[in-house]
Design an enzyme around this catalytic site. Structure first.
Site, PDB file in Angstrom:
ATOM      1  N   ASP A  32       0.852  -1.189   0.000  1.00 50.88           N
ATOM      2  CA  ASP A  32       0.000   0.000   0.000  1.00 50.88           C
ATOM      3  C   ASP A  32       0.889   1.240   0.000  1.00 50.88           C
ATOM      4  O   ASP A  32       1.856   1.304   0.763  1.00 50.88           O
ATOM      5  CB  ASP A  32      -0.914  -0.024   1.232  1.00 50.88           C
ATOM      6  CG  ASP A  32      -2.067   0.944   1.140  1.00 50.88           C
ATOM      7  OD1 ASP A  32      -1.835   2.145   0.867  1.00 50.88           O
ATOM      8  OD2 ASP A  32      -3.215   0.521   1.359  1.00 50.88           O
ATOM      9  N   ASN A  88     -13.493  -3.678   2.635  1.00 55.20           N
ATOM     10  CA  ASN A  88     -14.622  -2.756   2.678  1.00 55.20           C
ATOM     11  C   ASN A  88     -15.462  -2.868   1.415  1.00 55.20           C
ATOM     12  O   ASN A  88     -14.918  -3.008   0.318  1.00 55.20           O
ATOM     13  CB  ASN A  88     -14.120  -1.311   2.813  1.00 55.20           C
ATOM     14  CG  ASN A  88     -13.229  -1.127   4.023  1.00 55.20           C
ATOM     15  OD1 ASN A  88     -13.531  -1.607   5.106  1.00 55.20           O
ATOM     16  ND2 ASN A  88     -12.119  -0.452   3.843  1.00 55.20           N
ATOM     17  N   GLN A  95     -15.060   2.074   1.518  1.00 57.40           N
ATOM     18  CA  GLN A  95     -14.401   1.720   0.256  1.00 57.40           C
ATOM     19  C   GLN A  95     -14.179   2.986  -0.553  1.00 57.40           C
ATOM     20  O   GLN A  95     -15.099   3.760  -0.772  1.00 57.40           O
ATOM     21  CB  GLN A  95     -15.250   0.718  -0.535  1.00 57.40           C
ATOM     22  CG  GLN A  95     -14.565   0.213  -1.782  1.00 57.40           C
ATOM     23  CD  GLN A  95     -15.388  -0.819  -2.541  1.00 57.40           C
ATOM     24  OE1 GLN A  95     -16.561  -1.039  -2.270  1.00 57.40           O
ATOM     25  NE2 GLN A  95     -14.754  -1.459  -3.514  1.00 57.40           N
ATOM     26  N   HIS A 101     -10.587  -5.374  -3.190  1.00 52.21           N
ATOM     27  CA  HIS A 101      -9.240  -5.569  -2.649  1.00 52.21           C
ATOM     28  C   HIS A 101      -9.347  -5.892  -1.171  1.00 52.21           C
ATOM     29  O   HIS A 101     -10.295  -5.493  -0.502  1.00 52.21           O
ATOM     30  CB  HIS A 101      -8.342  -4.356  -2.885  1.00 52.21           C
ATOM     31  CG  HIS A 101      -8.873  -3.071  -2.326  1.00 52.21           C
ATOM     32  ND1 HIS A 101      -9.932  -2.387  -2.893  1.00 52.21           N
ATOM     33  CD2 HIS A 101      -8.487  -2.334  -1.260  1.00 52.21           C
ATOM     34  CE1 HIS A 101     -10.164  -1.279  -2.206  1.00 52.21           C
ATOM     35  NE2 HIS A 101      -9.307  -1.237  -1.187  1.00 52.21           N
ATOM     36  N   HIS A 103      -7.127  -5.691   2.383  1.00 49.56           N
ATOM     37  CA  HIS A 103      -5.956  -5.141   3.059  1.00 49.56           C
ATOM     38  C   HIS A 103      -5.349  -6.207   3.966  1.00 49.56           C
ATOM     39  O   HIS A 103      -6.060  -6.851   4.741  1.00 49.56           O
ATOM     40  CB  HIS A 103      -6.348  -3.943   3.936  1.00 49.56           C
ATOM     41  CG  HIS A 103      -6.850  -2.772   3.170  1.00 49.56           C
ATOM     42  ND1 HIS A 103      -6.056  -1.688   2.896  1.00 49.56           N
ATOM     43  CD2 HIS A 103      -8.063  -2.511   2.631  1.00 49.56           C
ATOM     44  CE1 HIS A 103      -6.757  -0.794   2.219  1.00 49.56           C
ATOM     45  NE2 HIS A 103      -7.986  -1.280   2.042  1.00 49.56           N
TER      46      HIS A 103
END
Length: 136
Positions: A32, A88, A95, A101, A103
């Site tokens: 990230d 999310n 989101q 995706h 995390h």
């Protein structure tokens, strides 16, 4: 399947540079760029799905298998003390990029990161009404 205006689709296609830590025919895992903790990464399916609602069931299973694999590797290499998996769905849930995706957030003792929700205190009647709404 790709969406032209999706930043994650562009990352997957190599149009935007990223720090990939894993890749196979179905998924890419990248660090990230705005990490919560050291090693915070994202699992990205190579096909575009806006959220978990759109993600095929078999891909959802594969995401969890990959998350477990990455957690083991990252725990060994980064010496973290725990892990949060965060996913999310929808703007109301936080989101911000509408490409599914997950995390992977390594946790370290005293890292100062807080992933928190505010606990509510519903009555037994409210819980029963919610249960009824879901199960009927």
């Amino acid at each position: 399947m790709r969406q032209d205006d999706c930043i994650f689709c562009k990352i997957i296609a190599g149009e935007i540079p990223s720090q990939a830590i894993y890749e196979d025919e179905e998924f890419k895992v990248i660090l990230d760029v705005a990490p919560a903790t050291k090693g915070h990464a994202l699992i990205l399916p190579k096909n575009h799905y806006a959220n978990l609602y759109e993600l095929p069931e078999e891909k959802a299973t594969d995401v969890m298998k990959l998350a477990k694999k990455m957690m083991k590797v990252m725990t060994d290499k980064l010496h973290c003390d725990g892990f949060n998996l965060v996913q999310n769905n929808g703007e109301a849930a936080g989101q911000t990029v509408f490409h599914f995706h997950m995390h992977l957030v390594p946790r370290y003792k005293n890292d100062g990161e807080i992933l928190k929700y505010i606990a509510q205190n519903p009555s037994q009647k409210e819980l029963e009404e919610i249960k009824k709404a879901i199960t009927e």
